[in-house]
Each structure stands twice: as C-alpha cells, then as structure tokens.
Design an enzyme around this catalytic site. Structure first.
Site, PDB file in Angstrom:
ATOM      1  N   ASP A 178       0.946  -1.327  -0.137  1.00  0.00           N
ATOM      2  CA  ASP A 178       0.040  -0.076   0.037  1.00  0.00           C
ATOM      3  C   ASP A 178       0.669   1.124   0.015  1.00  0.00           C
ATOM      4  O   ASP A 178       2.172   1.293  -0.034  1.00  0.00           O
ATOM      5  CB  ASP A 178      -0.944  -0.153   1.138  1.00  0.00           C
ATOM      6  N   ASP A 214      -9.634   3.221  -3.926  1.00  0.00           N
ATOM      7  CA  ASP A 214     -10.526   2.014  -3.139  1.00  0.00           C
ATOM      8  C   ASP A 214     -11.905   1.929  -3.588  1.00  0.00           C
ATOM      9  O   ASP A 214     -12.607   3.060  -3.901  1.00  0.00           O
ATOM     10  CB  ASP A 214     -10.551   1.933  -1.584  1.00  0.00           C
TER      11      ASP A 214
END
Length: 480
Positions: free
Chosen positions: A247, A302
C-alpha cells in the site's frame, strides 16, 4: 531481464560510479583542492579519467533512452513494455482478499475456513488461488529482537554507495509479529495450512512511513531476508508468503517509484517467488512505470459496494488499457460481488467488465456463506476464460452513446470478446458494428452468449441486443 528494469538498476550504478569518481578525485587532490601537476603528468591518469567519464556518459544516455513512453496529447500510446522478471502474473491474479467484507476483523479461524470454502465450492479449481490477508494482521509493537548489520562498511568505496544519512551500522529495531489474540498459531502455521489446501497465501504491507501497524520498513525482517540495509523491507521465505499487497499510506509526498523499487528488488532477492501488486491508487500514473516493478498496479482509489464506484473505476482503469499484458496488469481494485450493495444485474456487469479488462479477480465477499446467485456469478468459467486468455490483451470501451456502451477486446485464436453495457436507468437496445470491434465488414461469426450459455451461428455485420438497466450482455465471437 527487461529494459526498464535494467534502467532502474542502472540509476543506482550511475550514482555509485559518480561517488567513486568523486572519492577518487578527492584522494588525489592537495589541501588546496587542486590535482597536483605531478599527478596530472602521469600518462595513464588522463586517459583513465577520460575513459571513466566516457563510460558514465554512455550509460547516462542509455538510461535516458530506455525510459518508458507516456501518452501524447492525441491519446496515442507508444510503449516499450518492460516487465518485472519474476516469472509470475502471466494472467491476472485470482483469489480472495479480506478487506472488502472483513476490514480489520481478521482471525485465524476465518482464514482457515475461507481456504476450506475455496476448495469445497470448487472455486480453487477455477483458478482462485490466493488467500490474502489485508491490513490489521500485526501487533502495534514489534518484538525485542534488535539486529545490527555492519557488513556494508568494510570498504571506503562501499560506504560511499549508501544514500545519506551515512550511518556506520544498519539496525533492525525488532520484527513484525502477527497479533497473538487472532493468530495464536502464528503466521507460518497458517501459511502451511493454506498451502496444504493447494492454495497460496498473501499479506499486506505499506510503502509509506507508517500505517496501522508498521512504523519503519526495517520491521519486515525476518519475514523476508535482507542482503542490504535499504532492502530490509521485504517479505522472507521463512514465513511462506506468496503475495505482497504493498500500500501507499502516509507516504509524505515521497516518490512511489523509488519506494516501490526498493521492495521490488528485495522480493527478487528473497529466494521465493512472490507476486507483487502495487497499491498506489493510480495517483502517479503507475501504468507508465510499474510494469518493471510489480505484477499489477492499482489504477484507482479503493472500490466501494455501489454503482457509482463500480462504473467510475471501470472508466479510470480503461484509460490505461494499452499498458497491460502478460506479466503486469491494471488493477481497478477487488470484486464487490456478493457483498449486498448491488443487484444481481449490477454485479453481473461488474464481473463482466473486470473480466474483459483483464483485471485481477479477487473475491471480496464471505465465500463461506455466499448465496447461489453469487456463486453462479463468480464461477462462470466462460467469463473467467476471457479474463485468463493467453493473448493477454485488455479489452476496452470502443463505443459510447449516452449511457449505452460497447466494450471489446481480442482473444487468442482470432476470437473477439464483446460486452454490451447499459449504464442507464431504462431498458435499451445496443448495437456493436463489426467496425467498432475490429472485425472485417464481411466477417461471419458464431456468437456465444456467456451468461445465457447459448450460441447463435452465422451472425453478420453487427451484434445487437436489448439490455436491461444497469445490466450487460457478454459474448465471444468466433469467426466462421
């Protein structure tokens, strides 16, 4: 090894060469900062210096030449596709990830039962192989094992190759450990359980400076084995990890290309084949540089379990279609199919577009309790075959008329995949002409409907269907 990957390594070498040259020149200078005349008079000194500078110049020119092209103002793309050389990702990854349905609610029993369900339902046979733990698996505090490594400081020149600050030792202030309250058996035992099911296990990390559990990259030891101080942040073979979602939280504006390169190098040296998806959210156009670093790269933020999120991420991902292919894939984020926020028709559209676009197929629902409709969507082998087709060309949007769209892409064997997608609120008719989808105007095809499981022979000139609101039709066209 690919050209861009070499160029990225080359930048390290050039930096080292320049530092060595600087050290060499410093060693010959007198206190006034000049090279003494008697040194300059040495016949081999000038020739050696000229040769060194010439080689450095050629390497710099080569480095600039092989940098990857970007889209120009007309939208055309000239791409030198250069791939991470780890042998993985020849087709988009398939599996399951915990985050969409179980954000930060992981436990050992859940992962074991999910692995069981992937096998018992037959999803594993269809290609869903990765069982991926997302965030919140580790303790906030690391263990107390402090490790010191001063192997890099045995020579002056090697010392010069390190970026500042130039520390005399490399210190690992403890290692990451899984939360004992939710993983009492430890991660290695869990990995062994997943592997014994014929599946693979994935884990989550971060390329930024911190996240919910990781404060420094050094904490990854001994999950991965390190060979250099700047490579301490990689997942090691002694824990059995097969997949690292990396991430980009708390990055403080630092270049993702540099931070992800560090992990990419480290994984290649870990002694284990580890699938490497970059989760940089598409902020720095990763499709233009990530193929040499990872096996997939996020092109969007996301995903959410709603219609606007699904459609917007499909569009954002479509902009980078030309960059995807075997070894590296555009990633519009995981599947929401089965999580309850959309209708069956909307989930069918979601799954169809992700399959056509060669996106990773990572299930995000609870496979232990999915209903029959969800299973039928996720287990449609004909559509999975489109996603996993060996030609590996990402399908894309080729026609748009208001809310009515045609998406298409070539498949192996001269076939063509087509999705007629109605993004509007009313039932409508959608037509795909042969010129829209790259077929000759004289072509006659057999049209296989992948959701109805029917075949129409001898179709000419165009493909036409009535499509419900927020629904789609998906076909494979086989020239006759």
């Amino acid at each position: 090894m690919s050209m861009v990957y070499r160029s990225l390594e080359l930048s390290d070498y050039l930096s080292t060469l320049i530092k060595i040259l600087g050290a060499f020149l410093l060693s010959t200078m007198d206190v006034g900062g000049a090279i003494p005349a008697d040194v300059m008079a040495i016949p081999t000194f000038k020739s050696s210096l000229v040769s060194f500078l010439s080689v450095t110049f050629v390497l710099c020119a080569t480095f600039l030449e092989v940098k990857e092209a970007r889209p120009n103002e007309t939208g055309d793309v000239k791409i030198r596709r250069n791939l991470l050389n780890n042998g993985l990702g020849r087709s988009p990854q398939m599996g399951w990830n915990s985050f969409n349905h179980f954000p930060c609610t992981l436990n050992e029993e859940l992962i074991r039962e999910t692995a069981d369900a992937m096998v018992s339902t037959g999803l594993s046979v269809l290609g869903y192989e990765y069982i991926n733990l997302d965030d919140c698996w580790a303790e906030q505090d690391r263990d107390s094992k402090v490790q010191v490594d001063n192997r890099l400081f045995q020579t002056h020149f090697l010392y010069l190759t390190l970026e500042p600050p130039l520390l005399p030792v490399c210190i690992n202030k403890g290692n990451l450990v899984p939360k004992s309250s939710i993983f009492p058996s430890g991660m290695k035992a869990l990995a062994d359980y997943v592997h014994n099911k014929g599946l693979k296990i994935g884990i989550y990390g971060d390329a930024g400076n911190e996240n919910t559990y990781l404060q420094q990259k050094n904490a990854w030891l001994p999950w991965l084995r390190a060979t250099r101080c700047e490579h301490l942040c990689f997942v090691g073979k002694n824990q059995g990890v097969d997949y690292l979602k990396y991430d980009n939280c708390h990055n403080k504006g630092q270049s993702p290309q540099e931070r992800y390169l560090t992990m990419s190098k480290a994984l290649l040296k870990s002694g284990r084949s580890i699938f490497f998806p970059l989760c940089e959210w598409g902020q720095d156009d990763p499709a233009t540089w990530a193929p040499s670093l990872g096996n997939s790269w996020r092109t969007t933020g996301d995903i959410k379990d709603n219609w606007e999120s699904i459609t917007s991420r499909a569009d954002q991902n479509d902009a980078w279609a030309s960059y995807a292919g075997p070894g590296g894939w555009n990633d519009p984020d995981m599947l929401e199919v089965g999580n309850g926020g959309l209708s069956t028709e909307e989930y069918r559209s979601h799954f169809s577009i992700w399959a056509l676009a060669k996106a990773p197929l990572l299930i995000g629902c609870d496979v232990r309790s999915m209903d029959n409709e969800t299973f039928e969507l996720l287990s449609n082998k004909e559509i999975i075959d489109v996603n996993q087709d060996k030609l590996g060309i990402q399908g894309k949007k080729v026609k748009k008329t208001g809310d009515l769209e045609v998406w298409s892409g070539p498949l192996s064997g001269g076939r063509v995949a087509v999705v007629l997608w109605n993004r509007g609120s009313q039932q409508s008719s959608i037509t795909a002409k042969w010129s829209d989808i790259g077929l000759k105007s004289s072509a006659t095809v057999e049209a296989q409907d992948l959701w109805e499981h029917t075949t129409t022979p001898s179709v000419e000139h165009q493909l036409k269907a009535t499509v419900d609101a927020h629904a789609c039709k998906m076909y494979v066209l086989i020239p006759q």
